[in-house]
Design a protein around this motif. Structure first.
Motif, short mmCIF file in Angstrom:
data_model
loop_
_atom_site.label_atom_id
_atom_site.label_comp_id
_atom_site.label_asym_id
_atom_site.label_seq_id
_atom_site.Cartn_x
_atom_site.Cartn_y
_atom_site.Cartn_z
N ASP A 3 0.62 -0.96 -0.28
CA ASP A 3 -0.32 0.19 -0.19
C ASP A 3 0.81 1.39 0.02
O ASP A 3 0.15 2.15 -0.70
CB ASP A 3 -1.07 -0.02 1.35
CG ASP A 3 -2.04 -0.82 1.34
OD1 ASP A 3 -2.58 -1.11 -0.28
OD2 ASP A 3 -2.51 -1.37 1.71
N GLY A 4 1.55 1.41 0.54
CA GLY A 4 3.02 1.93 0.66
C GLY A 4 3.43 2.50 -0.69
O GLY A 4 3.89 3.81 -0.73
N ALA A 38 2.30 5.31 -3.94
CA ALA A 38 3.73 5.98 -2.49
C ALA A 38 2.84 7.75 -2.20
O ALA A 38 3.82 7.64 -1.28
CB ALA A 38 5.05 5.94 -3.49
N CYS A 39 3.00 8.62 -3.36
CA CYS A 39 2.76 9.74 -3.35
C CYS A 39 1.05 10.69 -2.57
O CYS A 39 1.46 10.98 -2.49
CB CYS A 39 2.74 10.00 -4.89
SG CYS A 39 4.27 10.10 -5.79
N GLY A 59 -5.91 7.73 -4.48
CA GLY A 59 -4.56 7.76 -3.83
C GLY A 59 -3.87 7.24 -5.04
O GLY A 59 -2.65 6.61 -5.09
N ASP A 60 -4.13 7.04 -6.40
CA ASP A 60 -2.84 6.70 -7.75
C ASP A 60 -2.27 7.47 -7.87
O ASP A 60 -3.75 8.30 -8.21
CB ASP A 60 -3.90 5.46 -8.17
CG ASP A 60 -3.63 3.88 -7.58
OD1 ASP A 60 -2.92 3.99 -6.75
OD2 ASP A 60 -3.19 3.23 -7.87
N ARG A 104 9.80 10.81 -2.21
CA ARG A 104 9.79 9.38 -2.18
C ARG A 104 10.08 9.23 -3.35
O ARG A 104 9.59 9.61 -4.77
CB ARG A 104 8.79 9.22 -1.69
CG ARG A 104 8.85 7.67 -1.13
CD ARG A 104 7.71 7.13 -0.86
NE ARG A 104 7.88 5.31 -0.93
CZ ARG A 104 6.90 4.53 -0.02
NH1 ARG A 104 5.57 4.97 0.46
NH2 ARG A 104 7.14 3.13 0.64
N GLU A 105 11.04 8.06 -3.37
CA GLU A 105 11.55 7.46 -5.02
C GLU A 105 10.97 5.97 -4.23
O GLU A 105 10.78 5.54 -4.41
CB GLU A 105 12.48 7.24 -4.90
CG GLU A 105 13.60 9.01 -5.68
CD GLU A 105 14.77 9.15 -5.33
OE1 GLU A 105 15.56 7.60 -5.86
OE2 GLU A 105 15.24 10.00 -5.25
#
Length: 174
Positions: free
Chosen positions: A30-31, A53-54, A81-82, A109-110
């Protein structure tokens, strides 16, 4: 009988436990990593990537320079969230596995994912084109006169065989 039942029950329990331990942990994803679809593509193909992730409404800067496609943008979608983005693999791309990266605009975040470039289509097979040069010829070969002569010879052979079988069935002999 009891021993066999215990053995089977113990084996089933061990297999179930091993399957549970080996199963992917979806909660951890989910992260978000970077999902690449299709994961295998031919040169010139369109690739879609997405990540969660973002966070909600997050954007990211994508980097597909490893495969020669350069930078692209991942933008928020209606799917909660995508962030999603697209790029085209250059027709000059070589066969191999390439890492596609994305960096979230907020937080930096990468995330990364793998893209496999193949020379044959993964989903649909590449259909052959043209004729096969076997030296035998085809139905509509290069010379229609030879084709017609062959068909006539087969017709004469079939008629002659039928006539001989008919004579033999009547008892006239061959």
């Amino acid at each position: 009988m009891r021993r066999t039942a215990r053995l089977l029950a113990g084996t089933a329990l061990a297999v179930a436990a091993a399957g549970f331990l080996a199963a992917p942990a979806y909660g951890e994803s989910d992260g978000g990593g970077l999902e690449v679809y299709p994961s295998s593509v031919v040169p010139g193909g369109q690739v879609t990537v997405n990540t969660s992730a973002c966070g909600d409404g997050g954007t990211a800067a994508g980097d597909a320079s490893a495969v020669g496609a350069g930078a692209f943008t991942l933008a928020p979608t209606t799917h909660a969230g995508d962030a999603i983005g697209q790029f085209r693999v250059p027709p000059s791309a070589q066969q191999g596995t390439y890492e596609i990266d994305a960096t979230c605009a907020e937080g930096g975040r990468e995330v990364s994912g793998d893209l496999v470039v193949t020379l044959t289509a993964a989903r649909g097979q590449v259909q052959p084109r043209g004729s096969v040069k076997t030296g035998v010829g085809g139905v509509m070969g290069p010379d229609p006169v030879q084709t017609a002569a062959g068909v006539a010879a087969l017709a004469v052979a079939a008629a002659g065989g039928t006539w001989l079988l008919h004579r033999r069935a009547r008892g006239d002999g061959i």
